[in-house]
Design a protein around this motif. Structure first.
Motif, mmCIF file in Angstrom:
data_model
loop_
_atom_site.group_PDB
_atom_site.id
_atom_site.type_symbol
_atom_site.label_atom_id
_atom_site.label_comp_id
_atom_site.label_asym_id
_atom_site.label_seq_id
_atom_site.Cartn_x
_atom_site.Cartn_y
_atom_site.Cartn_z
ATOM 1 N N ILE A 121 44.178 -20.323 -93.328
ATOM 2 C CA ILE A 121 44.559 -21.691 -94.092
ATOM 3 C C ILE A 121 44.559 -22.820 -93.167
ATOM 4 N N LEU A 122 45.538 -22.568 -92.135
ATOM 5 C CA LEU A 122 45.794 -23.581 -91.240
ATOM 6 C C LEU A 122 44.811 -24.083 -90.248
ATOM 7 N N VAL A 123 43.923 -22.925 -89.932
ATOM 8 C CA VAL A 123 42.933 -22.947 -88.955
ATOM 9 C C VAL A 123 41.521 -23.256 -89.701
ATOM 10 N N GLY A 124 41.338 -22.731 -90.647
ATOM 11 C CA GLY A 124 39.935 -22.820 -91.161
ATOM 12 C C GLY A 124 39.684 -23.832 -92.333
ATOM 13 N N ALA A 125 40.805 -24.129 -93.163
ATOM 14 C CA ALA A 125 40.739 -24.990 -94.098
ATOM 15 C C ALA A 125 41.606 -26.424 -93.741
ATOM 16 N N SER A 126 42.820 -26.151 -93.008
ATOM 17 C CA SER A 126 43.375 -27.527 -92.780
ATOM 18 C C SER A 126 43.018 -28.182 -91.461
ATOM 19 N N GLY A 127 42.312 -27.567 -90.741
ATOM 20 C CA GLY A 127 41.721 -27.965 -89.624
ATOM 21 C C GLY A 127 42.306 -28.185 -88.390
ATOM 22 N N PHE A 128 43.659 -27.236 -88.169
ATOM 23 C CA PHE A 128 44.677 -27.371 -86.926
ATOM 24 C C PHE A 128 43.880 -26.345 -85.691
ATOM 25 N N SER A 129 44.082 -26.664 -84.810
ATOM 26 C CA SER A 129 43.747 -25.841 -83.784
ATOM 27 C C SER A 129 44.694 -24.782 -83.803
ATOM 28 N N TYR A 130 44.275 -23.703 -83.066
ATOM 29 C CA TYR A 130 45.193 -22.336 -82.787
ATOM 30 C C TYR A 130 46.292 -22.753 -82.256
ATOM 31 N N GLU A 131 46.315 -23.676 -81.176
ATOM 32 C CA GLU A 131 47.686 -24.037 -80.791
ATOM 33 C C GLU A 131 48.513 -24.609 -81.648
ATOM 34 N N GLU A 132 47.926 -25.585 -82.610
ATOM 35 C CA GLU A 132 48.940 -26.334 -83.461
ATOM 36 C C GLU A 132 49.184 -25.437 -84.525
ATOM 37 N N ALA A 133 48.401 -24.487 -84.983
ATOM 38 C CA ALA A 133 48.723 -23.295 -85.810
ATOM 39 C C ALA A 133 49.949 -22.425 -85.505
ATOM 40 N N ALA A 134 49.744 -21.871 -84.068
ATOM 41 C CA ALA A 134 50.701 -21.324 -83.547
ATOM 42 C C ALA A 134 52.220 -22.112 -83.515
ATOM 43 N N GLU A 135 52.173 -23.605 -83.280
ATOM 44 C CA GLU A 135 53.324 -24.110 -83.302
ATOM 45 C C GLU A 135 53.953 -24.137 -84.734
ATOM 46 N N ILE A 136 53.105 -24.312 -85.514
ATOM 47 C CA ILE A 136 53.472 -24.198 -87.003
ATOM 48 C C ILE A 136 54.335 -23.073 -87.582
ATOM 49 N N CYS A 137 53.566 -21.927 -87.078
ATOM 50 C CA CYS A 137 53.948 -20.514 -87.558
ATOM 51 C C CYS A 137 55.094 -19.840 -86.489
ATOM 52 N N GLY A 138 55.359 -20.700 -85.460
ATOM 53 C CA GLY A 138 56.226 -20.222 -84.565
ATOM 54 C C GLY A 138 55.902 -18.796 -83.875
ATOM 55 N N CYS A 139 54.658 -18.684 -83.492
ATOM 56 C CA CYS A 139 54.175 -17.810 -82.876
ATOM 57 C C CYS A 139 53.175 -17.978 -81.728
ATOM 58 N N ALA A 140 52.843 -16.832 -81.019
ATOM 59 C CA ALA A 140 51.967 -17.083 -79.895
ATOM 60 C C ALA A 140 50.255 -17.329 -80.278
ATOM 61 N N ILE A 141 49.740 -18.068 -79.493
ATOM 62 C CA ILE A 141 48.391 -18.378 -79.808
ATOM 63 C C ILE A 141 47.444 -17.189 -79.946
ATOM 64 N N GLY A 142 47.625 -16.200 -79.083
ATOM 65 C CA GLY A 142 46.924 -14.939 -79.508
ATOM 66 C C GLY A 142 47.122 -14.517 -80.674
ATOM 67 N N THR A 143 48.525 -14.631 -81.173
ATOM 68 C CA THR A 143 48.858 -13.958 -82.580
ATOM 69 C C THR A 143 48.243 -14.826 -83.606
ATOM 70 N N VAL A 144 47.922 -15.909 -83.409
ATOM 71 C CA VAL A 144 47.417 -16.689 -84.645
ATOM 72 C C VAL A 144 45.800 -16.276 -84.585
ATOM 73 N N LYS A 145 45.065 -16.115 -83.476
ATOM 74 C CA LYS A 145 43.781 -15.853 -83.173
ATOM 75 C C LYS A 145 43.440 -14.644 -83.867
ATOM 76 N N SER A 146 44.467 -13.649 -83.560
ATOM 77 C CA SER A 146 44.240 -12.193 -84.168
ATOM 78 C C SER A 146 44.315 -12.204 -85.647
ATOM 79 N N ARG A 147 45.340 -12.999 -86.025
ATOM 80 C CA ARG A 147 45.565 -13.065 -87.610
ATOM 81 C C ARG A 147 44.268 -13.703 -88.213
ATOM 82 N N VAL A 148 43.673 -14.951 -87.874
ATOM 83 C CA VAL A 148 42.649 -15.476 -88.442
ATOM 84 C C VAL A 148 41.395 -14.512 -88.324
ATOM 85 N N ASN A 149 41.169 -13.827 -87.211
ATOM 86 C CA ASN A 149 40.165 -12.740 -87.075
ATOM 87 C C ASN A 149 40.234 -11.703 -88.052
ATOM 88 N N ARG A 150 41.543 -11.115 -88.370
ATOM 89 C CA ARG A 150 41.770 -10.120 -89.415
ATOM 90 C C ARG A 150 41.470 -10.558 -90.801
#
Length: 183
Positions: A121-150
Motif C-alpha cells: 500500500i505504501l509503495v503501490g497505492a500511496s506512491g512512496f519510494s522503497y526508501e521512504e516506505a522502508a523509513e516508515i516501516c523501520g526496516c531495510a529497503i531490501g525488506t520492503v522490496k521483498s515484501r512488495v514482491n511477495r
C-alpha cells in the motif's frame, strides 16, 4: 504553538494519502478518519520534533502507522461482533463488474500478511519510494522490496491473475466493445 504556512500546506497535502492508508489498515472509514485525526493531533503536538527538509508525508505516515499498531495491540484481545451479524449488515452487493473486482481485491488484500499489505500500500497505492516506505516501516529497503514482491505475487495467486487479459472487462464485455467499434 503556531506553525508556518509551508508546514501547514505540507500537512494538509498529506491528509488524503493518510486517510487512504488508514482505511487500508483498519477497513472502516469512520475508524480511519479517527486514526487520521489522532495522527494529525499527535503530529501537531510534536511538530517541534519534525526536521525541516525531511519528508513530512513519511513522518505523518509513520505517526499514523505507530498509532494504529498501538491501538491494535490494545484491542487484539477484544472480540467485537463475534457472530458477524454487524459485519454482514455493512456489506453491499456490487452492481457492476468494477465493484465486484474491487471487492475481490479487498478480500485478497486482507489475506496478505500485515507487513506485506502495508509495504504494498505504501509503495503501490500511496506512491512512496522503497526508501521512504522502508523509513516508515523501520526496516531495510531490501525488506520492503521483498515484501512488495511477495505481496504482488500472492495477490495474483489469490485473484487467479495470470496475465494482462485478466484485468478490465471480461471476455463478453470486450467482445461487445469491439463489435461497437466496428459498427
Amino acid at each position: 504553538m503556531r506553525i508556518d504556512d509551508s508546514t501547514r500546506q505540507d500537512v494538509l497535502a498529506a491528509v488524503p494519502g493518510l486517510r487512504a492508508f488508514a482505511i487500508s489498515l483498519c477497513g472502516n472509514v469512520d475508524r480511519a478518519d479517527d486514526l487520521v485525526q489522532e495522527a494529525l493531533l499527535r503530529a501537531l503536538a510534536n511538530i517541534h520534533s519534525f526536521q525541516p527538509g525531511t519528508n513530512m508525508s513519511a513522518w505523518l505516515f509513520t505517526i499514523l502507522r505507530n498509532h494504529f499498531r498501538s491501538e491494535y495491540r490494545k484491542r487484539r484481545r477484544e472480540v467485537e461482533d463475534a457472530d458477524g451479524h454487524y459485519a454482514e449488515s455493512l456489506t453491499s452487493h456490487p452492481e457492476q463488474q468494477g465493484h465486484l473486482e474491487l471487492s475481490e481485491f479487498r478480500t485478497a488484500l486482507t489475506k496478505l500478511p500485515e507487513e506485506q499489505r502495508e509495504a504494498l500500500i505504501l509503495v503501490g497505492a500511496s506512491g512512496f519510494s522503497y526508501e521512504e516506505a522502508a523509513e516508515i516501516c523501520g526496516c531495510a529497503i531490501g525488506t520492503v522490496k521483498s515484501r512488495v514482491n511477495r505481496a504482488r505475487t500472492r495477490l495474483a495467486e489469490l485473484m487467479a491473475i495470470q496475465g494482462a487479459d485478466d484485468f478490465g472487462p471480461d471476455r463478453e464485455t470486450r467482445a461487445v466493445l469491439a463489435g461497437n467499434r466496428r459498427g
